[in-house]
Every structure is written in structure tokens, then in C-alpha cells.
Design a protein around this motif. Sequence first.
Motif, short mmCIF file in Angstrom:
data_model
loop_
_atom_site.label_atom_id
_atom_site.label_comp_id
_atom_site.label_asym_id
_atom_site.label_seq_id
_atom_site.Cartn_x
_atom_site.Cartn_y
_atom_site.Cartn_z
N PHE A 23 1.01 -1.31 0.08
CA PHE A 23 0.36 0.11 0.21
C PHE A 23 0.58 1.05 -0.08
O PHE A 23 0.61 2.37 -0.51
CB PHE A 23 -1.54 -0.29 1.57
CG PHE A 23 -1.73 -0.81 0.61
CD1 PHE A 23 -3.26 -0.31 0.30
CD2 PHE A 23 -1.95 -2.22 1.46
CE1 PHE A 23 -4.45 -0.70 0.09
CE2 PHE A 23 -3.49 -2.84 0.67
CZ PHE A 23 -4.15 -2.41 0.25
N ALA A 24 1.34 0.87 0.56
CA ALA A 24 2.89 2.70 0.61
C ALA A 24 3.04 2.63 -0.45
O ALA A 24 3.09 3.87 -1.47
CB ALA A 24 4.19 1.38 1.61
N ASP A 25 3.97 1.31 -1.79
CA ASP A 25 4.43 2.05 -3.25
C ASP A 25 3.36 2.23 -3.58
O ASP A 25 3.38 2.97 -4.99
CB ASP A 25 4.53 0.32 -3.58
CG ASP A 25 5.74 -0.22 -2.99
OD1 ASP A 25 6.66 0.37 -2.07
OD2 ASP A 25 6.27 -1.42 -2.87
N ALA A 26 1.79 2.17 -2.55
CA ALA A 26 0.23 2.45 -3.86
C ALA A 26 0.00 3.50 -3.25
O ALA A 26 -0.72 4.51 -4.23
CB ALA A 26 -0.71 1.71 -3.88
N GLY A 27 1.17 4.45 -2.83
CA GLY A 27 0.58 6.24 -2.77
C GLY A 27 0.48 5.82 -1.14
O GLY A 27 -0.32 7.19 -0.84
N HIS A 28 -0.23 5.46 -0.18
CA HIS A 28 -0.86 5.46 0.96
C HIS A 28 0.38 5.63 2.18
O HIS A 28 1.63 5.01 1.61
CB HIS A 28 -1.45 3.92 1.55
CG HIS A 28 -2.87 3.71 0.86
ND1 HIS A 28 -2.68 3.41 -0.82
CD2 HIS A 28 -3.85 3.82 1.19
CE1 HIS A 28 -3.90 3.03 -1.10
NE2 HIS A 28 -4.69 3.42 -0.25
#
Length: 218
Positions: A23-28
Amino acid sequence: MSRPVIVVVGAGPGVSGSVARRFADAGHDVGLLGQDQEVLDQLVPDLEARGAAVGHAVVDVTDDRAARDAVRRMGDHTGRIDVLHFNPSAYREKEPLTLTVPELLEDVALGVGALLTVVQAARPHMSAGARISVTGSMAADQPWEGAASLGVQKAGVRNLVHSLDKALCGDGIRAVSVTVCGTLAREGAFTPDRVAEALWAAVTTDESEWRSEVRYTG
């Protein structure tokens, strides 16, 4: 506009850590609730290097007040919770003829009851489009008698997810349990990263195709 936020409950080095990274990689941005400060200290810089703002707290999620306070603080700080991921379960090697009722209830409090605690605390910070996800297990359908409480937890938490999804869908919030139909491993189809990808796919499923249980078979 602020970045979306995922709160990972039961954060650790396995599937939950992989979910946080996905999710961090997806901008979260990411909130982490875990029991081991050392593990959280390892996760935080990794997530920050991926561009995420990270908040974390060491908390026993079976402590209702402490868990609610931790989730509320995260929600108050970020102003939103877009995804709430629940990962905890208790693994106790006891067969049903030696497992005591207090032991069973203690395990269910972690693997099932704590989901109620964190969802109720997160709800004021969740709006239409928010999602709740749970790491499920084939133990719900094929329990091993040597760890009898685990199957009870996984069956119970899946049932609770179905109820949460029905209770929240009118507000545009959906819940999903991803049943992992295999044994976690360092290689192959059931690595934590592959399971995290399945959870990402389930959470991002279009509303028109939503199901409150998804089976990941690898």
C-alpha cells in the motif's frame, strides 16, 4: 488533497509487513499497530523510504481501551482511514481434548474480538469508499486438531467480516476476508508478498463485483 491512509493491525514481519509495503508503494500513508517495538522499528524506515508517512504504536489489541485509543489517535492525526487491515491470530498447539475454555476464549479475543474493537474505533474516520480487509486462512474450513483454536478464530473472523460488510455497505464501506488456501513460505505462490498482492486485489475490487470473501489459491 491528503494521501490515502492504511492502518495495519497486528503489524509484523510477515503478511502484514508486506501489506504495508504494497500500500505504501501505491501511495498510501501507513499506521502500524503491533506488539513488538523492534519489528516496528524495522518496518518504519522501509516504509518511509517508499514515500509513506508512518505512525506506529505498540499495543495489545485485546486491551480494548488501549487499542481503541491507538486507532483513534491515528485517525485524528491523519483525518482519515481508507483501509483498515486486520492480521492478528493466536497459534496455540493444543488439541480440543486439552484446550481449555479460558484458552479458547483468550485466543478468540485476539483473532476475532479485536476486529470489533478496531473497526468501531476506526469507523468515525472512514467514509464511502473505505475498506476493511482481514487475512483469512484455510484453517477456517480445514482445521488442524493440533491447534484447534486457530480454526475457530479463522472461521469466526470470516463470519464477522460477512456481518461487517452487510452492516457497512449502505455507507459505501466494504469488508473482505481473503482466505489463504496454502501455507506461507519463502518461495512460490504463498510468500507474504504474493498474499499481500491478493489482499491488494481484493481491497481494490470494483463495488459492482465485491465479495466479502475471496479465496487465494495461488
